[in-house]
Design an enzyme around this catalytic site. Structure first.
Site, PDB file in Angstrom:
ATOM      1  N   CYS A 188      37.547  45.706  35.996  1.00  0.00           N
ATOM      2  CA  CYS A 188      36.555  44.794  35.403  1.00  0.00           C
ATOM      3  C   CYS A 188      35.157  44.977  35.975  1.00  0.00           C
ATOM      4  O   CYS A 188      34.166  44.794  35.259  1.00  0.00           O
ATOM      5  CB  CYS A 188      37.032  43.353  35.531  1.00  0.00           C
ATOM      6  SG  CYS A 188      38.460  43.045  34.471  1.00  0.00           S
TER       7      CYS A 188
ATOM      8  N   LYS B 224      35.875  35.795  29.794  1.00  0.00           N
ATOM      9  CA  LYS B 224      35.777  37.037  29.010  1.00  0.00           C
ATOM     10  C   LYS B 224      37.184  37.498  28.620  1.00  0.00           C
ATOM     11  O   LYS B 224      38.081  37.536  29.444  1.00  0.00           O
ATOM     12  CB  LYS B 224      35.034  38.120  29.799  1.00  0.00           C
ATOM     13  CG  LYS B 224      35.667  38.496  31.120  1.00  0.00           C
ATOM     14  CD  LYS B 224      34.805  39.543  31.812  1.00  0.00           C
ATOM     15  CE  LYS B 224      35.400  40.054  33.083  1.00  0.00           C
ATOM     16  NZ  LYS B 224      36.762  40.548  33.030  1.00  0.00           N
TER      17      LYS B 224
ATOM     18  N   ASP C 214      35.441  37.913  38.235  1.00  0.00           N
ATOM     19  CA  ASP C 214      36.876  37.595  38.229  1.00  0.00           C
ATOM     20  C   ASP C 214      37.493  37.306  39.609  1.00  0.00           C
ATOM     21  O   ASP C 214      38.627  37.747  39.883  1.00  0.00           O
ATOM     22  CB  ASP C 214      37.664  38.740  37.565  1.00  0.00           C
ATOM     23  CG  ASP C 214      37.234  38.997  36.127  1.00  0.00           C
ATOM     24  OD1 ASP C 214      36.344  38.279  35.629  1.00  0.00           O
ATOM     25  OD2 ASP C 214      37.771  39.933  35.502  1.00  0.00           O
TER      26      ASP C 214
END
Ligand code: C5J
Length: 231
Positions: free
Chosen positions: A171, A138, A33
């Site tokens: 994450c 995701k 990310d």
């Protein structure tokens, strides 16, 4: 790159709680990310009042590591936290908690927040994926939930994962825990991950390597690069 053309090299990183053994042919570099909305000034993260310069500070170390990994011929997997434009993959439990002024799907400073195809969802230019590298959107915090990641790693013959990215305690840690439960050996690079909350980062790294590496290993990027350049 396909697993059958990656070079077999058995290496070890000086890591905590003990050395991390890996084989380049069966290890993927996972970059979680590193998106404009989390890292760049003027994006979603900044609009929530976070100091994004903390996250921006890891970019040079991430870039050096990515370049060394690519040069060594290792597999690279990038993730992005991103939802379908119709938000059918975003449960109320995720959308309705958070900042009521700017929710997932709302129009933020870089387009619709965490929606695929919007400018803020893109990976920052310094770490932009190359053709042939895997990019996975995701819908959750973990990289396995609602994604083809397990299949993609299996098909590539991957057994170990080296993690970079943001944020450490959300994450990155969730993805590591999901991977650890699926049998992957996981190493997170301490200077290539960051949180908006430095205490959370420190604690998350402690949690990973506690109790003999209950979730995995931690090391610096210099320690990984030293292993890559050994022999
Ligand atoms: C990530 C978040 N990528 N903190 N997202 O960690 O919501």
């Amino acid at each position: 790159m396909n697993s059958d053309v990656r070079e077999i090299r058995s290496l070890a990183v000086q890591a905590r709680p003990f050395d991390f053994p890996f084989d380049l042919a069966t290890t993927a570099l996972v970059i979680i990310d590193m998106q404009r909305d989390f890292i760049e000034p003027g994006g979603f993260g900044a609009s929530l009042g976070n100091d994004v310069s903390l996250l921006g500070a890891i970019v040079p170390a991430c870039r050096r590591t990515l370049q060394a990994w690519r040069a060594a011929g290792g597999l690279v997997l990038h993730t992005r936290e991103a939802h379908r434009p119709d938000l059918r993959d975003c449960p109320p439990a995720k959308r309705l908690r958070g900042n009521p002024q700017l929710r997932i799907g709302d129009v933020g400073p870089m387009g619709r927040v965490l929606v695929s195809g919007e400018p803020g969802v893109e990976i920052i230019p310094a770490l932009a994926p190359l053709a042939g590298e895997i990019v996975v959107d995701k819908p959750g915090k973990g990289m396995f939930y609602g994604t083809p990641v397990q299949l993609l790693l299996q098909q590539a013959g991957i057994r170990s994962l080296v993690f970079m990215g943001v944020t450490t305690e959300v994450c990155v840690q969730t993805s590591m825990r999901e991977a650890n439960d699926r049998g992957y050996d996981c190493l997170v690079l301490e200077d290539c991950t960051e949180s908006y909350f430095p205490a959370f980062k420190a604690q998350a790294l402690e949690m990973v390597r506690a109790q003999g590496g209950i979730v995995g290993w931690t090391a610096t990027s210099a320690q990984l690069l030293a292993a890559l350049h050994s022999e």
